[in-house]
Design a protein around this motif. Structure first.
Motif, PDB file in Angstrom:
ATOM      1  N   ALA A 113       1.336  10.691   5.160  1.00 13.92           N
ATOM      2  CA  ALA A 113       1.098   9.772   6.027  1.00 13.92           C
ATOM      3  C   ALA A 113       1.655   8.006   5.403  1.00 13.92           C
ATOM      4  O   ALA A 113       1.002   7.126   5.400  1.00 13.92           O
ATOM      5  CB  ALA A 113      -0.175   9.503   6.844  1.00 13.92           C
ATOM      6  N   PRO A 114       2.958   8.080   4.895  1.00 15.65           N
ATOM      7  CA  PRO A 114       3.440   6.807   4.728  1.00 15.65           C
ATOM      8  C   PRO A 114       3.138   5.098   5.202  1.00 15.65           C
ATOM      9  O   PRO A 114       3.247   4.026   4.320  1.00 15.65           O
ATOM     10  CB  PRO A 114       5.076   6.926   5.075  1.00 15.65           C
ATOM     11  CG  PRO A 114       5.465   8.026   5.051  1.00 15.65           C
ATOM     12  CD  PRO A 114       4.044   9.181   5.908  1.00 15.65           C
ATOM     13  N   GLY A 115       3.245   4.939   6.850  1.00 18.72           N
ATOM     14  CA  GLY A 115       2.752   3.912   6.715  1.00 18.72           C
ATOM     15  C   GLY A 115       1.312   3.664   6.559  1.00 18.72           C
ATOM     16  O   GLY A 115       0.991   2.293   6.936  1.00 18.72           O
ATOM     17  N   ALA A 116       0.343   4.735   5.922  1.00 22.05           N
ATOM     18  CA  ALA A 116      -0.490   4.162   5.648  1.00 22.05           C
ATOM     19  C   ALA A 116      -0.987   3.729   4.649  1.00 22.05           C
ATOM     20  O   ALA A 116      -1.965   2.911   4.235  1.00 22.05           O
ATOM     21  CB  ALA A 116      -2.064   5.657   5.867  1.00 22.05           C
ATOM     22  N   ALA A 117       0.028   3.197   3.939  1.00 21.99           N
ATOM     23  CA  ALA A 117       0.524   3.110   1.985  1.00 21.99           C
ATOM     24  C   ALA A 117       0.664   1.264   3.085  1.00 21.99           C
ATOM     25  O   ALA A 117       1.846   0.903   3.022  1.00 21.99           O
ATOM     26  CB  ALA A 117       1.231   3.469   1.795  1.00 21.99           C
TER      27      ALA A 117
END
Length: 184
Positions: A113-117
């Motif tokens: 979930a790259p947006g959570a980084a």
């Protein structure tokens, strides 16, 4: 970057001693000076000094291959490196594959979930490479990235150059986005 860490006990190869190895598929994109992809495997030499040795690496750029060899003694080879990414909601599913001379080297799949980084994490390390003459070339790496744990699965061709990793499951896997890297 899609990165996994593997614990290797007996590798069956004298040139690949036991230790921690990282395998990564990397896509260098604009606005970087070169845009290309690479598959890289490195062994951790010294935890305290954060020192690694790149043991195997393939790129899809002649400029990257030639520059890496001359400047930093990195044993880059050419390969076809494919990457596909699809998104379902916040989850990214990534699949990649590497082939050289018509032979499969490795492939992998990641879910993250790259947006959570949200937090940028700094990193530093040193690459210690050996020229054919035995001369050691040390190169500093520093930068930062948005890093998060990911689910990663790799398939290394049993009879390929990374066969010593065949059948091994990653100890840890990460997805790094928005990477800023200075090498050298």
């Amino acid at each position: 970057m899609w990165l996994s860490v593997f614990r290797v006990g007996e590798s069956g190869r004298e040139d690949r001693p036991a230790g921690l190895y990282g395998a990564a598929f990397v896509s260098y994109e604009e606005p970087g000076p070169l845009t290309y992809r690479e598959l890289v495997v490195a062994r951790l030499l010294d935890t305290r000094r954060r020192q690694v040795r790149i043991t195997d690496i393939w790129v899809d750029s002649v400029e990257s291959r030639d520059g890496g060899r001359v400047l930093w003694a990195i044993p880059k080879e050419l390969a076809r490196l494919d990457l596909e990414e699809t998104r379902v909601g916040p989850t990214a599913h990534s699949a990649f594959a590497a082939r050289a001379d018509g032979t499969e080297i490795a492939s992998g799949q990641f879910a993250s979930a790259p947006g959570a980084a949200l937090v940028r994490t700094p990193f530093t390390a040193t690459a210690s490479q050996l020229r054919e003459t035995g001369e050691e070339v040390r190169t500093s790496m520093r930068g930062s990235a948005r890093t998060l744990p990911a689910w990663g699965s790799w398939d290394f061709a049993a009879d390929g150059p990374l066969g010593f990793l065949h059948g091994r499951r990653p100890y840890l896997s990460f997805r790094l986005t928005d990477v800023r890297l200075t090498f050298g």
